[in-house]
Scaffold this active site. Structure first.
Site, mmCIF file in Angstrom:
data_model
loop_
_atom_site.group_PDB
_atom_site.id
_atom_site.type_symbol
_atom_site.label_atom_id
_atom_site.label_comp_id
_atom_site.label_asym_id
_atom_site.label_seq_id
_atom_site.Cartn_x
_atom_site.Cartn_y
_atom_site.Cartn_z
ATOM 1 N N GLY A 21 0.844 -1.144 -0.035
ATOM 2 C CA GLY A 21 0.092 0.039 0.050
ATOM 3 C C GLY A 21 0.999 1.347 0.246
ATOM 4 N N LYS A 22 1.974 1.267 -0.543
ATOM 5 C CA LYS A 22 2.812 2.272 -0.690
ATOM 6 C C LYS A 22 2.350 3.502 -1.327
ATOM 7 C CE LYS A 22 6.341 0.043 -1.701
ATOM 8 N NZ LYS A 22 5.430 -1.394 -1.664
ATOM 9 N N THR A 24 -0.558 3.964 -2.145
ATOM 10 C CA THR A 24 -1.778 4.621 -1.670
ATOM 11 C C THR A 24 -1.290 5.658 -0.565
ATOM 12 O OG1 THR A 24 -3.067 2.695 -2.009
ATOM 13 C CG2 THR A 24 -4.083 4.285 -0.558
ATOM 14 N N GLU A 40 8.385 5.596 -6.652
ATOM 15 C CA GLU A 40 9.138 4.447 -7.504
ATOM 16 C C GLU A 40 9.207 4.674 -8.695
ATOM 17 O OE1 GLU A 40 7.868 0.668 -6.508
ATOM 18 O OE2 GLU A 40 9.701 0.259 -5.316
ATOM 19 N N GLN A 69 18.367 -4.687 -11.270
ATOM 20 C CA GLN A 69 18.974 -4.086 -9.943
ATOM 21 C C GLN A 69 19.801 -3.166 -9.958
ATOM 22 O OE1 GLN A 69 17.367 -4.066 -7.333
ATOM 23 N NE2 GLN A 69 15.698 -5.709 -7.731
ATOM 24 N N GLU A 92 9.428 6.748 -2.229
ATOM 25 C CA GLU A 92 8.754 5.455 -2.042
ATOM 26 C C GLU A 92 10.052 4.460 -2.184
ATOM 27 O OE1 GLU A 92 6.259 4.693 -5.174
ATOM 28 O OE2 GLU A 92 5.489 2.692 -4.314
ATOM 29 N N GLU A 160 3.853 -8.670 -12.836
ATOM 30 C CA GLU A 160 3.733 -9.443 -11.821
ATOM 31 C C GLU A 160 2.992 -10.564 -11.647
ATOM 32 O OE1 GLU A 160 4.516 -5.373 -8.985
ATOM 33 O OE2 GLU A 160 2.492 -6.347 -8.931
HETATM 34 C C1 LIG Z 1 14.588 -0.403 -4.651
HETATM 35 C C2 LIG Z 1 13.751 -1.437 -5.284
HETATM 36 C C3 LIG Z 1 12.262 -1.196 -5.627
HETATM 37 C C4 LIG Z 1 12.104 -2.490 -6.139
HETATM 38 C C5 LIG Z 1 11.150 -3.045 -6.733
HETATM 39 N N1 LIG Z 1 11.014 -4.275 -7.357
HETATM 40 C C6 LIG Z 1 9.729 -4.835 -8.202
HETATM 41 C C7 LIG Z 1 8.954 -5.347 -7.086
HETATM 42 C C8 LIG Z 1 7.494 -5.072 -7.531
HETATM 43 O O1 LIG Z 1 7.109 -5.871 -8.469
HETATM 44 C C9 LIG Z 1 7.913 -3.808 -8.560
HETATM 45 C C10 LIG Z 1 7.526 -2.461 -8.146
HETATM 46 O O2 LIG Z 1 7.812 -2.319 -6.573
HETATM 47 O O3 LIG Z 1 9.353 -3.602 -8.749
HETATM 48 C C11 LIG Z 1 12.441 -4.977 -7.623
HETATM 49 O O4 LIG Z 1 12.378 -6.167 -7.964
HETATM 50 N N2 LIG Z 1 13.306 -4.363 -6.841
HETATM 51 C C12 LIG Z 1 13.250 -3.438 -6.373
HETATM 52 N N3 LIG Z 1 14.289 -2.502 -5.671
#
Ligand SMILES: Cc1cc2cn([C@H]3C[C@H](O)[C@@H](CO)O3)c(=O)nc2[nH]1
Length: 223
Positions: A21-22, A24, A40, A69, A92, A160
């Site tokens: 819920g980030k 929101t 994000e 990443q 976020e 997802e």
């Molecule tokens: C900082 C960070 C955020 C982040 C989000 N995600 C993925 C998880 C969710 O499916 C999507 C949005 O948060 O991205 C990720 O794999 N690695 C991440 N690292």
């Protein structure tokens, strides 16, 4: 390495599992114009010169977890060093959840080879040694894996669609290890909110967080 920022705004990271819920929560703070809201950068991860690294990471993790990443870290660093004239910056997630939750998860499930993992760790250490990443408060939207997973299914993001419950359960444990048990470095104190509450009942938790998030601009009662 980085120009030193003239001043550091009161910086808050909103952390939590997928589906906690980030978005929101951040929307709740849109009404305060003293807050610089940084969501994000998923849209950047979805379209890097036409490449959807986000989708590729889930579809072919052995090959794309590392570039994904890597790029997440770069996009988050840009947000960390982004300057604002506002007194409060609400972000976020952060480089820290990348490092201590997602990258750890990908190492443990073998989608990041240890050589890739060590490259990322070297970047995180270099950045940590050369740039002060400001953080004054972490708001942890704490959910159960079940509640988070239900919300992910309801939200139904294409990328997802193939995420199994186990992945959400493991990410939950990693967030707990980091933010509740302090297994990894926590850059600030952690305010834990019960994010299992649904929209009708979560307002009391949001108001509780306002006291901490808005503290720097609260008019001190003079009397
Ligand atoms: C900082 C960070 C955020 C982040 C989000 N995600 C993925 C998880 C969710 O499916 C999507 C949005 O948060 O991205 C990720 O794999 N690695 C991440 N690292």
């Amino acid at each position: 390495l980085f120009s030193s920022q003239p001043k550091h705004p009161f910086t808050v990271f909103v952390e939590g599992n997928i589906g906690s819920g980030k978005t929101t929560f951040l929307k709740h703070f849109e009404k305060f114009n003293d807050i610089c809201l940084l969501t994000e950068p998923v849209e950047r991860w979805r379209n890097l010169n036409g490449v959807n690294l986000f989708d590729l990471m889930y579809k072919n993790p052995e090959r794309f977890a590392m570039p994904f990443q890597n790029y997440v870290t770069l996009t988050m660093l840009k947000l960390h060093i982004q300057e604002t004239s506002k007194p409060i910056k609400l972000m976020e997630r952060s480089m820290f959840s990348a490092r201590y939750c997602f990258v750890e998860k990908m190492l443990s499930n073998g989608t990041l080879h240890e050589g890739m993992y060590h490259v990322l760790q070297e970047w995180y250490n270099f950045i940590h040694d050369h740039h002060h990443v400001q953080c004054d408060l972490i708001v942890y939207l704490r959910t159960s894996p079940e509640v988070a997973y239900e919300r992910i299914k309801k939200r139904a993001r294409d990328e997802e669609s193939c995420v199994p419950f186990e992945y959400i359960k493991d990410l939950h444990e990693l967030h707990e290890n980091w933010l509740i048990h302090g297994q990894f470095f926590r850059p600030a104190q952690v305010l834990v909110l019960d994010a299992n509450l649904d929209l009708e009942n979560i307002n009391s938790e949001y108001r509780r967080s306002e006291l901490s998030v808005l503290k720097p601009i609260m008019i001190e009662n003079t009397n």
